[in-house]
Structure formats: structure tokens, C-alpha cells
Design a protein around this motif. Structure first.
Motif, mmCIF file in Angstrom:
data_model
loop_
_atom_site.group_PDB
_atom_site.id
_atom_site.type_symbol
_atom_site.label_atom_id
_atom_site.label_comp_id
_atom_site.label_asym_id
_atom_site.label_seq_id
_atom_site.Cartn_x
_atom_site.Cartn_y
_atom_site.Cartn_z
ATOM 1 N N VAL A 181 0.835 -1.193 0.000
ATOM 2 C CA VAL A 181 0.000 0.000 0.000
ATOM 3 C C VAL A 181 0.877 1.253 0.000
ATOM 4 C CG1 VAL A 181 -1.717 1.315 1.313
ATOM 5 C CG2 VAL A 181 -1.876 -1.186 1.198
ATOM 6 N N ALA A 182 1.815 1.305 0.937
ATOM 7 C CA ALA A 182 2.683 2.480 1.046
ATOM 8 C C ALA A 182 3.913 2.137 1.867
ATOM 9 C CB ALA A 182 1.932 3.644 1.702
ATOM 10 N N LEU A 197 -1.246 5.231 9.034
ATOM 11 C CA LEU A 197 -1.814 5.248 7.686
ATOM 12 C C LEU A 197 -3.186 5.901 7.798
ATOM 13 C CD1 LEU A 197 -1.378 4.376 4.701
ATOM 14 C CD2 LEU A 197 -2.824 2.390 5.223
ATOM 15 N N LYS A 246 -3.046 6.289 -4.211
ATOM 16 C CA LYS A 246 -2.465 7.628 -4.321
ATOM 17 C C LYS A 246 -3.554 8.692 -4.268
ATOM 18 C CE LYS A 246 1.787 6.730 -6.902
ATOM 19 N NZ LYS A 246 2.477 6.846 -8.206
ATOM 20 N N THR A 299 8.364 8.791 0.795
ATOM 21 C CA THR A 299 7.226 7.876 0.747
ATOM 22 C C THR A 299 6.998 7.325 -0.657
ATOM 23 O OG1 THR A 299 5.716 9.719 0.340
ATOM 24 C CG2 THR A 299 6.072 9.090 2.639
ATOM 25 N N SER A 300 6.355 6.184 -0.702
ATOM 26 C CA SER A 300 5.917 5.590 -1.963
ATOM 27 C C SER A 300 4.522 5.035 -1.743
ATOM 28 C CB SER A 300 6.854 4.464 -2.396
ATOM 29 O OG SER A 300 8.153 4.942 -2.644
ATOM 30 N N TYR A 301 3.689 5.073 -2.807
ATOM 31 C CA TYR A 301 2.316 4.610 -2.701
ATOM 32 C C TYR A 301 1.958 3.726 -3.892
ATOM 33 C CZ TYR A 301 1.643 8.260 0.809
ATOM 34 O OH TYR A 301 1.735 9.049 1.935
ATOM 35 N N ASN A 351 -2.423 8.377 3.223
ATOM 36 C CA ASN A 351 -1.207 9.100 3.621
ATOM 37 C C ASN A 351 -0.473 8.315 4.696
ATOM 38 O OD1 ASN A 351 0.067 11.303 5.694
ATOM 39 N ND2 ASN A 351 0.310 11.901 3.570
ATOM 40 N N ILE A 352 0.795 7.989 4.424
ATOM 41 C CA ILE A 352 1.615 7.265 5.394
ATOM 42 C C ILE A 352 2.516 8.261 6.117
ATOM 43 C CG2 ILE A 352 3.449 6.753 3.700
ATOM 44 C CD1 ILE A 352 3.835 4.044 5.129
ATOM 45 N N LEU A 385 7.308 -2.132 -2.410
ATOM 46 C CA LEU A 385 5.863 -2.323 -2.355
ATOM 47 C C LEU A 385 5.464 -3.672 -2.944
ATOM 48 C CD1 LEU A 385 4.472 1.171 -3.437
ATOM 49 C CD2 LEU A 385 4.223 0.081 -1.203
#
Length: 131
Positions: free
Chosen positions: A53-54, A85, A69, A62-64, A73-74, A113
Motif C-alpha cells: 500500500v505504502a 496510515l 495515491k 514515501t511511496s504509494y 497518507n503514510i 511495495l
């Protein structure tokens, strides 16, 4: 031995929000620093594979997953050793067991991910149901 404990799951209506938390403990602070861990949220729906997820390393990198997206929000609070999260505009397809995961190696990002095996530590999961 690092322990991760998730909380905050529940049942909500589509369009609503939820905030998940993941508390970390048990690591040797003399050898490692939570602030440098790569932490991530993954989810698994019934009959499906676990998916990323993230991820986050530090407090800003961060990566999503494309599917979340703009909605999820992480974040991390390194002082509390806690990962969050925030999930907004939830959809029925977001229904799954959500897992917190961590790796003490600070390498992190989009590739991770899709690579659950790269994470050393996992929580027990918290259920999110959207109807």
C-alpha cells in the motif's frame, strides 16, 4: 526481536476515513534506529495475494500504490516509534486485512511495495471493512 502491533481498523461506509497505527518495540536501540527503518503498510483481501500500500523511510520519503495515491497518507512519529496510515475516501475494494511491516535496512521505495519478502518484521494485522 522487533514487534509490530497494529490498531485502528474497523468497519466504515464508503467515502469515510480511518487511521491505522503501528507501534514498534523490541529492537536494540544501541544497534539500530527506528528513524532509519523502512516501514510499510500492506493489505490482503480474501483470496488475493498480499499487496503493498505504502512505504516510508525517515519522515518524508514515501511511496504509494497507484490504487491509493491521493487517498492514503503514510507517516511516522519517530519519537513514539509509531507508523500511521490515514485512509480517506475509502472504497469497498479497500476492504482487507492491513499489515504493518518493517525492515531495518533503510532501503525503501516503490520496488519494496511489490516485495513482501524484503520485510523482516510483520504485525498481526488489523481488519478494515468498507461497505
Amino acid at each position: 526481536h522487533v514487534q509490530l502491533v497494529e490498531s485502528g481498523g474497523g468497519s466504515v461506509q464508503a467515502g469515510e476515513s480511518l487511521k491505522l497505527s503501528c507501534s514498534a518495540s523490541g529492537y536494540d536501540s544501541s544497534n539500530s534506529n527506528y528513524s532509519t527503518f523502512c516501514m510499510g503498510w500492506f493489505r490482503q483481501a480474501p483470496g488475493k495475494e498480499r499487496e503493498g500500500v505504502a512505504t516510508i523511510v525517515g519522515t518524508k520519503i514515501t511511496s504509494y500504490a497507484d490504487s491509493v495515491k491521493g487517498r492514503f497518507n503514510i507517516s511516522k512519529d519517530d519519537a513514539k516509534n509509531t507508523l500511521y496510515l490515514i485512509m480517506s475516501s475509502l472504497k469497498p475494494e479497500d476492504t482487507a486485512m492491513y499489515y504493518c511491516a518493517g525492515r531495518t535496512d533503510g532501503n525503501c521505495g516503490v520496488w519494496y511495495l511489490t516485495t513482501t519478502s524484503a520485510f523482516q518484521y510483520w504485525g498481526q494485522g488489523t481488519q478494515v471493512t468498507v461497505s
